[in-house]
Design a protein around this motif. Structure first.
Motif, PDB file in Angstrom:
ATOM      1  N   LYS A  33       0.826  -1.212   0.000  1.00 32.79           N
ATOM      2  CA  LYS A  33       0.000   0.000   0.000  1.00 32.79           C
ATOM      3  C   LYS A  33       0.864   1.267   0.000  1.00 32.79           C
ATOM      4  CE  LYS A  33      -1.984  -1.630   3.719  1.00 32.79           C
ATOM      5  NZ  LYS A  33      -1.501  -3.006   3.739  1.00 32.79           N
ATOM      6  N   SER A  34       1.809   1.330   0.917  1.00 26.33           N
ATOM      7  CA  SER A  34       2.703   2.492   0.984  1.00 26.33           C
ATOM      8  C   SER A  34       3.607   2.542  -0.238  1.00 26.33           C
ATOM      9  CB  SER A  34       3.562   2.437   2.251  1.00 26.33           C
ATOM     10  OG  SER A  34       2.749   2.515   3.398  1.00 26.33           O
ATOM     11  N   THR A  35       4.098   1.378  -0.634  1.00 21.21           N
ATOM     12  CA  THR A  35       4.990   1.313  -1.795  1.00 21.21           C
ATOM     13  C   THR A  35       4.309   1.885  -3.033  1.00 21.21           C
ATOM     14  OG1 THR A  35       6.023  -0.635  -0.831  1.00 21.21           O
ATOM     15  CG2 THR A  35       6.439  -0.221  -3.168  1.00 21.21           C
ATOM     16  N   ALA A  37       1.898   4.130  -3.045  1.00 21.21           N
ATOM     17  CA  ALA A  37       1.787   5.576  -2.850  1.00 21.21           C
ATOM     18  C   ALA A  37       3.123   6.270  -3.120  1.00 21.21           C
ATOM     19  CB  ALA A  37       1.310   5.875  -1.427  1.00 21.21           C
ATOM     20  N   PHE A  38       4.217   5.645  -2.686  1.00 27.40           N
ATOM     21  CA  PHE A  38       5.536   6.226  -2.917  1.00 27.40           C
ATOM     22  C   PHE A  38       5.867   6.233  -4.414  1.00 27.40           C
ATOM     23  CE2 PHE A  38       6.832   4.572   1.523  1.00 27.40           C
ATOM     24  CZ  PHE A  38       6.144   5.601   2.124  1.00 27.40           C
ATOM     25  N   ILE A  53       5.062  14.162   1.598  1.00 22.86           N
ATOM     26  CA  ILE A  53       4.724  12.852   2.152  1.00 22.86           C
ATOM     27  C   ILE A  53       4.772  12.927   3.671  1.00 22.86           C
ATOM     28  CG2 ILE A  53       5.316  10.406   2.266  1.00 22.86           C
ATOM     29  CD1 ILE A  53       6.817  10.804  -0.429  1.00 22.86           C
ATOM     30  N   GLN A  55       4.178  10.479   7.102  1.00 25.90           N
ATOM     31  CA  GLN A  55       4.039   9.109   7.600  1.00 25.90           C
ATOM     32  C   GLN A  55       3.567   9.179   9.049  1.00 25.90           C
ATOM     33  OE1 GLN A  55       8.058   7.600   6.439  1.00 25.90           O
ATOM     34  NE2 GLN A  55       6.819   6.009   5.449  1.00 25.90           N
ATOM     35  N   GLU A  66      13.130   4.260   1.940  1.00 24.09           N
ATOM     36  CA  GLU A  66      12.429   5.335   1.239  1.00 24.09           C
ATOM     37  C   GLU A  66      12.915   6.700   1.717  1.00 24.09           C
ATOM     38  OE1 GLU A  66       9.283   3.974   4.389  1.00 24.09           O
ATOM     39  OE2 GLU A  66      10.798   3.014   3.146  1.00 24.09           O
ATOM     40  N   VAL A 118       0.767  12.795   0.248  1.00 15.81           N
ATOM     41  CA  VAL A 118       0.619  11.386   0.642  1.00 15.81           C
ATOM     42  C   VAL A 118       0.452  11.343   2.151  1.00 15.81           C
ATOM     43  CG1 VAL A 118       1.727   9.119   0.734  1.00 15.81           C
ATOM     44  CG2 VAL A 118       1.991  10.548  -1.307  1.00 15.81           C
ATOM     45  N   ASP A 120       0.546   8.613   4.499  1.00 21.44           N
ATOM     46  CA  ASP A 120       0.888   7.209   4.701  1.00 21.44           C
ATOM     47  C   ASP A 120       0.482   6.756   6.097  1.00 21.44           C
ATOM     48  OD1 ASP A 120       2.111   4.716   3.992  1.00 21.44           O
ATOM     49  OD2 ASP A 120       3.899   5.308   5.124  1.00 21.44           O
ATOM     50  N   GLU A 121      -0.256   5.667   6.155  1.00 21.77           N
ATOM     51  CA  GLU A 121      -0.715   5.048   7.405  1.00 21.77           C
ATOM     52  C   GLU A 121      -1.663   5.944   8.200  1.00 21.77           C
ATOM     53  OE1 GLU A 121       3.121   3.949   9.060  1.00 21.77           O
ATOM     54  OE2 GLU A 121       2.992   1.983   8.111  1.00 21.77           O
ATOM     55  N   THR A 152      -3.004   5.767   2.827  1.00 15.71           N
ATOM     56  CA  THR A 152      -2.702   4.342   2.902  1.00 15.71           C
ATOM     57  C   THR A 152      -3.013   3.810   4.293  1.00 15.71           C
ATOM     58  OG1 THR A 152      -0.411   4.476   3.692  1.00 15.71           O
ATOM     59  CG2 THR A 152      -0.766   4.706   1.309  1.00 15.71           C
TER      60      THR A 152
END
Length: 189
Positions: A33-35, A37-38, A53, A55, A66, A118, A120-121, A152
């Motif tokens: 999922k994160s991959t 988005a990255f 981004i 996190q 990353e 992004v 993330d999480e 994500t």
């Protein structure tokens, strides 16, 4: 495996579809999922677009693969949390970090200065009740028209899925961890 004929015609598209910022969600219990988005962040950044981004579960000092690559490219990535919740010594502090991080992320979204943001999480602080769901939904719904957002994490709340333009569910079929294989440097970190 059944052999299929390749398509010979492009899928039909609406002729006058509106171009605007999309809300994209990568959710599910599978890996990647994160991959994904990255990868999208890299695609936009490679086109000269402003990308940010955040996190939500990583510490600000994280040095995963990353982080190292994005640093070399000059692509900002910011850890907002204090790590996995089961390692937290103070869950209220973890919740506070998530709320403060959301404020920074919301400002980046609403400023209109970024083509892509992004998150993330983000789903984890939402489902733990650390970040107010309705506030997130309202920010996403009323963001500047040209801002794309990717969220994500597992178990994305239905209220976010409902307003999203694109939702992908990454489904786990099999995972090396279940066979006793530990996390691999460069794969999981």
């Amino acid at each position: 495996m059944d052999i299929q004929n390749p398509p010979t015609e492009a899928p039909q598209q609406r002729e006058h579809a509106e171009r605007r910022g999309l809300l994209i969600v990568n959710t599910g219990d599978g890996k990647g999922k994160s991959t994904a988005a990255f990868g999208l962040a890299l695609r936009a950044f490679g086109r000269g677009k402003a990308v940010r981004i955040f996190q939500f579960m990583k510490v600000p000092s994280a040095r995963f693969g990353e982080h190292r690559a994005f640093e070399q490219l000059g692509l900002p990535i910011e850890g907002l949390g204090d790590g996995f919740s089961w390692k937290s010594k103070d869950l209220e502090r973890s919740a506070q970090l998530a709320r403060e991080g959301w404020q920074r992320a919301a400002q980046a979204i609403t400023s209109g200065e970024h083509f892509l943001v992004v998150l993330d999480e983000l789903t984890y602080p939402l489902i733990y009740g650390w970040v107010p769901l309705e506030e997130v939904v309202q920010t996403l719904k009323h963001r500047p028209k040209e801002v794309h957002v990717v969220i994500t994490g597992r178990d994305c709340p239905p209220e976010v899925i409902e307003i999203a333009d694109t939702v992908s569910e990454v489904r786990k079929i099999k995972h090396a961890y279940e066979a006793g294989i530990p996390a691999q440097r460069g794969i999981e970190d």
